[in-house]
Write a protein that holds these residues in place. Structure first.
Motif, short mmCIF file in Angstrom:
data_model
loop_
_atom_site.label_atom_id
_atom_site.label_comp_id
_atom_site.label_asym_id
_atom_site.label_seq_id
_atom_site.Cartn_x
_atom_site.Cartn_y
_atom_site.Cartn_z
N TRP A 39 0.82 -1.40 -0.30
CA TRP A 39 0.07 0.10 0.37
C TRP A 39 0.06 1.39 -0.37
O TRP A 39 1.80 0.73 0.12
CB TRP A 39 -0.56 -0.11 1.27
CG TRP A 39 -1.99 -1.39 1.26
CD1 TRP A 39 -1.70 -2.54 1.74
CD2 TRP A 39 -3.02 -1.52 1.09
NE1 TRP A 39 -3.12 -2.84 1.65
CE2 TRP A 39 -3.60 -2.93 0.82
CE3 TRP A 39 -4.06 -0.05 0.37
CZ2 TRP A 39 -5.51 -2.76 0.40
CZ3 TRP A 39 -5.29 -0.67 -0.26
CH2 TRP A 39 -6.00 -1.83 -0.26
N VAL A 40 0.07 2.15 -0.19
CA VAL A 40 1.07 3.59 -0.37
C VAL A 40 -0.20 4.58 0.49
O VAL A 40 -1.04 4.65 0.08
CB VAL A 40 1.51 4.29 -1.96
CG1 VAL A 40 1.78 5.35 -1.86
CG2 VAL A 40 1.87 3.30 -2.59
N PHE A 65 4.48 11.71 5.23
CA PHE A 65 3.96 10.35 4.93
C PHE A 65 3.19 9.73 4.11
O PHE A 65 2.97 9.34 2.93
CB PHE A 65 3.04 9.72 6.43
CG PHE A 65 4.00 9.51 7.53
CD1 PHE A 65 3.72 8.13 7.98
CD2 PHE A 65 3.86 10.07 8.72
CE1 PHE A 65 4.36 7.50 8.58
CE2 PHE A 65 5.11 9.59 9.31
CZ PHE A 65 5.25 8.88 9.69
N GLU A 66 2.95 11.01 3.71
CA GLU A 66 2.85 11.09 1.85
C GLU A 66 3.33 9.95 0.99
O GLU A 66 4.94 10.31 1.27
CB GLU A 66 2.05 12.37 1.83
CG GLU A 66 0.74 12.73 1.86
CD GLU A 66 0.14 13.90 1.41
OE1 GLU A 66 1.01 14.97 0.46
OE2 GLU A 66 -0.95 14.97 1.75
N GLY A 67 2.67 8.92 0.08
CA GLY A 67 3.93 8.75 -0.81
C GLY A 67 4.60 7.37 0.01
O GLY A 67 5.27 6.85 -0.52
N SER A 68 4.84 7.09 1.84
CA SER A 68 5.24 5.95 1.91
C SER A 68 4.64 4.61 1.96
O SER A 68 3.70 4.55 1.43
CB SER A 68 5.07 6.77 3.47
OG SER A 68 3.83 6.16 3.92
N ALA A 82 8.28 2.14 5.28
CA ALA A 82 9.00 3.57 4.49
C ALA A 82 8.70 4.98 4.22
O ALA A 82 7.67 4.85 3.52
CB ALA A 82 9.92 2.73 3.47
N LEU A 83 9.02 5.92 4.75
CA LEU A 83 8.72 7.27 4.66
C LEU A 83 9.81 7.44 3.08
O LEU A 83 11.35 7.14 3.29
CB LEU A 83 9.46 7.79 5.62
CG LEU A 83 8.48 7.67 6.99
CD1 LEU A 83 9.10 9.01 7.95
CD2 LEU A 83 7.09 8.60 6.23
N THR A 84 9.22 7.35 1.82
CA THR A 84 9.99 7.68 1.55
C THR A 84 9.87 9.54 0.15
O THR A 84 10.57 9.56 -0.85
CB THR A 84 9.70 6.65 -0.11
OG1 THR A 84 7.98 7.71 -0.01
CG2 THR A 84 9.20 5.70 0.66
N PHE A 91 13.50 7.37 6.88
CA PHE A 91 13.08 5.50 7.74
C PHE A 91 12.25 4.61 7.05
O PHE A 91 11.62 4.94 6.53
CB PHE A 91 11.97 6.75 8.28
CG PHE A 91 11.68 5.85 10.23
CD1 PHE A 91 12.71 5.95 11.19
CD2 PHE A 91 10.08 4.55 9.95
CE1 PHE A 91 12.37 5.05 12.08
CE2 PHE A 91 9.90 4.22 10.83
CZ PHE A 91 10.97 4.04 12.67
N SER A 92 12.86 3.47 7.66
CA SER A 92 11.94 2.07 7.22
C SER A 92 12.29 1.25 8.23
O SER A 92 13.04 1.10 9.10
CB SER A 92 13.01 1.93 6.63
OG SER A 92 12.42 0.24 5.67
N SER A 93 11.39 0.31 8.36
CA SER A 93 10.98 -0.32 10.20
C SER A 93 10.18 -1.52 9.42
O SER A 93 9.05 -1.28 9.02
CB SER A 93 10.64 0.53 10.90
OG SER A 93 9.98 -0.08 12.35
#
Length: 158
Positions: A39-40, A65-68, A82-84, A91-93
């Motif tokens: 999901w995005v 968080f938009e586009g994460s 993941a934040l992109t 950030f990725s977790s």
């Protein structure tokens, strides 16, 4: 004798009242299976978003968080996020998550290699408008003494 009866009645009342907790609820398997996959977050919105900054999940500004990207695995309640977005922290977790029968989405953000049972903090959001290709998670925050909804709009990734 009246004291014994009163204490017995009081004890019965106190012990018969069971507190309910988000973490001991039955799961909504249907909602969880519908979330399975990639999901995005297509948008994050809330009243006053043009002037008020919200620090989502104690990680970054809500607009980051938009586009994460999010992956939900429904059979073991694990996944990752993941934040992109550019100009935002990288950030990725791994995460653990589930949806209970009350429509509450319970999320824990984990450090690499960390077990979910060791993580004491988590987040409770509400699932709304769930379809095959989209759903919303709604966080309730206090803004100036008024409860406000922060809506995370998820779209299924291709």
């Amino acid at each position: 004798m009246k004291k014994i009866f009163f204490l017995a009645a009081l004890s019965l009342v106190l012990f018969s009242c069971k507190t309910s907790s988000v973490t001991d609820k039955k799961l909504d398997k249907g909602a969880q299976v519908a979330m399975k996959g990639n999901w995005v977050i297509s948008s994050v919105y809330y009243p006053g978003s043009e002037v008020i900054k919200v620090n989502s999940f104690q990680l970054a500004d809500s607009k980051c968080f938009e586009g994460s990207t999010w992956k939900f695995i429904s059979n073991n309640n694990k996944g990752n996020m993941a934040l992109t977005a550019s100009n935002c922290p990288v950030f990725s977790s791994p995460i653990t998550w589930y949806v209970n029968k009350e429509g509450q989405f319970v999320l824990k953000v984990l450090d690499a290699g960390e077990k979910a049972k060791k993580v004491r903090d988590g987040y409770i959001l509400y699932v709304a408008n769930q379809t095959q290709d989209s759903f919303q998670l709604i966080d309730k925050i206090n803004v100036g003494g008024k409860m406000t909804d922060v809506v995370y709009q998820f779209q299924r990734a291709n």
